[in-house]
Motif scaffolding. Structure first.
Motif, PDB file in Angstrom:
ATOM      1  N   ALA A  24     -26.550 -61.989 -28.365  1.00  0.00           N
ATOM      2  CA  ALA A  24     -27.501 -62.945 -27.785  1.00  0.00           C
ATOM      3  C   ALA A  24     -27.349 -63.021 -26.269  1.00  0.00           C
ATOM      4  O   ALA A  24     -28.339 -63.032 -25.526  1.00  0.00           O
ATOM      5  CB  ALA A  24     -27.304 -64.322 -28.407  1.00  0.00           C
ATOM      6  N   ASN A  27     -28.846 -60.098 -24.481  1.00  0.00           N
ATOM      7  CA  ASN A  27     -30.273 -59.881 -24.747  1.00  0.00           C
ATOM      8  C   ASN A  27     -30.520 -58.657 -25.616  1.00  0.00           C
ATOM      9  O   ASN A  27     -31.463 -57.895 -25.399  1.00  0.00           O
ATOM     10  CB  ASN A  27     -31.054 -59.758 -23.428  1.00  0.00           C
ATOM     11  CG  ASN A  27     -32.530 -60.042 -23.616  1.00  0.00           C
ATOM     12  OD1 ASN A  27     -32.921 -60.812 -24.497  1.00  0.00           O
ATOM     13  ND2 ASN A  27     -33.359 -59.412 -22.809  1.00  0.00           N
ATOM     14  N   SER A  32     -32.254 -63.403 -34.003  1.00  0.00           N
ATOM     15  CA  SER A  32     -33.551 -64.078 -33.971  1.00  0.00           C
ATOM     16  C   SER A  32     -33.705 -64.872 -32.682  1.00  0.00           C
ATOM     17  O   SER A  32     -32.718 -65.288 -32.064  1.00  0.00           O
ATOM     18  CB  SER A  32     -33.691 -65.022 -35.167  1.00  0.00           C
ATOM     19  OG  SER A  32     -32.853 -66.144 -35.020  1.00  0.00           O
ATOM     20  N   GLU A  33     -34.949 -65.096 -32.281  1.00  0.00           N
ATOM     21  CA  GLU A  33     -35.210 -65.824 -31.041  1.00  0.00           C
ATOM     22  C   GLU A  33     -34.681 -67.250 -31.117  1.00  0.00           C
ATOM     23  O   GLU A  33     -34.164 -67.789 -30.140  1.00  0.00           O
ATOM     24  CB  GLU A  33     -36.708 -65.811 -30.735  1.00  0.00           C
ATOM     25  CG  GLU A  33     -37.069 -66.329 -29.353  1.00  0.00           C
ATOM     26  CD  GLU A  33     -36.395 -65.560 -28.232  1.00  0.00           C
ATOM     27  OE1 GLU A  33     -36.048 -66.197 -27.211  1.00  0.00           O
ATOM     28  OE2 GLU A  33     -36.191 -64.326 -28.375  1.00  0.00           O
ATOM     29  N   LYS A  34     -34.800 -67.862 -32.296  1.00  0.00           N
ATOM     30  CA  LYS A  34     -34.313 -69.230 -32.473  1.00  0.00           C
ATOM     31  C   LYS A  34     -32.804 -69.301 -32.274  1.00  0.00           C
ATOM     32  O   LYS A  34     -32.284 -70.191 -31.588  1.00  0.00           O
ATOM     33  CB  LYS A  34     -34.690 -69.731 -33.867  1.00  0.00           C
ATOM     34  CG  LYS A  34     -34.251 -71.165 -34.139  1.00  0.00           C
ATOM     35  CD  LYS A  34     -34.678 -71.604 -35.533  1.00  0.00           C
ATOM     36  CE  LYS A  34     -34.219 -73.029 -35.827  1.00  0.00           C
ATOM     37  NZ  LYS A  34     -34.607 -73.449 -37.195  1.00  0.00           N
ATOM     38  N   ARG A  36     -30.956 -67.081 -30.654  1.00  0.00           N
ATOM     39  CA  ARG A  36     -30.655 -66.718 -29.274  1.00  0.00           C
ATOM     40  C   ARG A  36     -30.762 -67.935 -28.349  1.00  0.00           C
ATOM     41  O   ARG A  36     -29.892 -68.191 -27.525  1.00  0.00           O
ATOM     42  CB  ARG A  36     -31.606 -65.618 -28.798  1.00  0.00           C
ATOM     43  CG  ARG A  36     -31.238 -65.040 -27.414  1.00  0.00           C
ATOM     44  CD  ARG A  36     -32.347 -64.132 -26.859  1.00  0.00           C
ATOM     45  NE  ARG A  36     -32.844 -63.213 -27.840  1.00  0.00           N
ATOM     46  CZ  ARG A  36     -32.265 -62.072 -28.173  1.00  0.00           C
ATOM     47  NH1 ARG A  36     -31.154 -61.723 -27.569  1.00  0.00           N
ATOM     48  NH2 ARG A  36     -32.791 -61.282 -29.092  1.00  0.00           N
ATOM     49  N   ARG A  37     -31.852 -68.701 -28.511  1.00  0.00           N
ATOM     50  CA  ARG A  37     -32.042 -69.883 -27.664  1.00  0.00           C
ATOM     51  C   ARG A  37     -30.936 -70.906 -27.885  1.00  0.00           C
ATOM     52  O   ARG A  37     -30.454 -71.536 -26.947  1.00  0.00           O
ATOM     53  CB  ARG A  37     -33.411 -70.508 -27.941  1.00  0.00           C
ATOM     54  CG  ARG A  37     -34.577 -69.733 -27.349  1.00  0.00           C
ATOM     55  CD  ARG A  37     -35.834 -70.591 -27.255  1.00  0.00           C
ATOM     56  NE  ARG A  37     -36.259 -71.058 -28.557  1.00  0.00           N
ATOM     57  CZ  ARG A  37     -37.153 -70.439 -29.329  1.00  0.00           C
ATOM     58  NH1 ARG A  37     -37.720 -69.317 -28.904  1.00  0.00           N
ATOM     59  NH2 ARG A  37     -37.495 -70.936 -30.504  1.00  0.00           N
TER      60      ARG A  37
END
Length: 346
Positions: A24, A27, A32-34, A36-37
């Motif tokens: 994460a 990058n 998943s984007e969730k 990672r955030r």
């Protein structure tokens, strides 16, 4: 004293593995984007900073590159450097800046220093067409990229990545523009012709003179350093000719400012007495009162493309691809050439 946060600390709070945190933070895909955030937020909350020494031991890379330029005081270079630094930062690399003052000996010292410090690659904007410092890098297969300038050795050039401008077309376009404004006696203040930029702009200018049947007069061409002071004195030689040129093409904008000073100090007016055109489109060229006609270099884009090519080369060690990018020039017409006074007459 509170210990700095680690990847394991972030993983524990996020309830994921350290590997997931690493992916994460770098990058990378497979996260998943969730997730990672959420990981990035925890890292910010913990004021996490990467341990670059540990990272380099694992990857065998320093995630640092060198940037070797001629003269940081020349307003051409900061925008190239800005493009390089910002793109490198986006890709996870830091940049070490070195200044040669147009000396190949100094360039060699910087190369040795940067390699001793373990940089992963070098970007050059300093090379001469016969630069002696490039061959050892090619032989060692050390990653590097050229921006703005290139070399002419056919045995080496086919193996070297570069990003440059179409300098031949730029030089041609300037002379053709001045001819169409009515000028047949055009002075040229050229930088050192061992630099590909100066050599190619000169060849383009000569071709335009040939095509437009402008008599070639070697007295109208003055070679000097790429500095404002040198261009100032070069312009004095041109204006002392009988008759003097009605237009002057300076091979970069910094030099054009020196030429401009000479013209004004001689009691002459731009463009009524002498038209003036530069090359680069530095920020000061557009200032009111200077209004310098010039050729756009796309300096920031040149820098970002150069660093992207270099980092691709570093991270894909076995790739045989050689990138040779030639950006298109654009003539920027302002007041100094006289076009706005009378337009083209032929």
């Amino acid at each position: 004293m509170k210990m700095p946060a680690t990847i394991k600390d972030i993983a524990k709070i996020a309830r994921v593995t350290p590997t997931t945190v690493s992916l994460a933070l770098n990058n990378q895909p497979r996260v998943s984007e969730k997730t990672r955030r959420r990981i990035l937020k925890i890292a910010r909350d913990l004021k996490y900073h990467p341990n670059y020494i540990a990272k380099s031991l694992i990857s065998r890379r320093s995630h640092a590159i060198g940037l070797i330029i001629n003269n940081i005081a020349d307003p051409f270079y900061p925008e190239i450097a800005k493009g390089i630094e910002e793109k490198a930062d986006e890709l996870g690399y830091s940049v070490i800046l070195c200044n040669t003052n147009s000396s190949t000996d100094q360039e060699k010292k910087h190369i040795q220093m940067l390699r001793a410090r373990g940089v992963d690659g070098i970007i050059f904007s300093t090379v001469l067409i016969d630069d002696p410092n490039i061959k050892p890098l090619v032989e060692d297969k050390f990653p590097f990229t050229l921006v703005n300038r290139t070399i002419y050795d056919p045995l080496l050039s086919s193996r070297i990545d570069y990003v440059v401008l179409d300098n031949f077309s730029g030089g041609y376009q300037v002379i053709d523009h001045l001819y169409r404004l009515g000028h047949d006696r055009i002075g040229i203040v050229t930088g050192e012709l061992r630099a590909s930029t100066a050599a190619e702009r000169m060849e383009g200018a000569k071709k335009a003179m040939l095509d437009r049947r402008i008599p070639y007069d070697p007295d109208l061409i003055v070679e000097c350093d790429f500095t404002r002071a040198a261009a100032y004195h070069a312009a004095k030689k041109l204006l002392a000719l009988k008759p003097p040129p009605t237009a002057i093409f300076a091979k970069d904008d910094n030099m054009a400012l020196g030429v401009r000073e000479t013209i004004l100090n001689s009691g002459m007016h731009i463009p009524e007495d002498v038209a003036l055109v530069g090359f680069d489109d530095i920020d000061v060229a557009a200032l009111s009162g200077i209004d310098l006609t010039t050729v756009s270099q796309k300096k920031y884009e040149m820098g970002t493309l150069g660093v992207k090519i270099l980092i691709d080369k570093i991270e894909k060690e076995s790739s045989p691809m050689v990138n040779k990018i030639i950006l298109q020039q654009e003539l920027i017409v302002r007041k100094s050439c006289g076009f706005r006074l009378k337009g083209y007459c032929r």
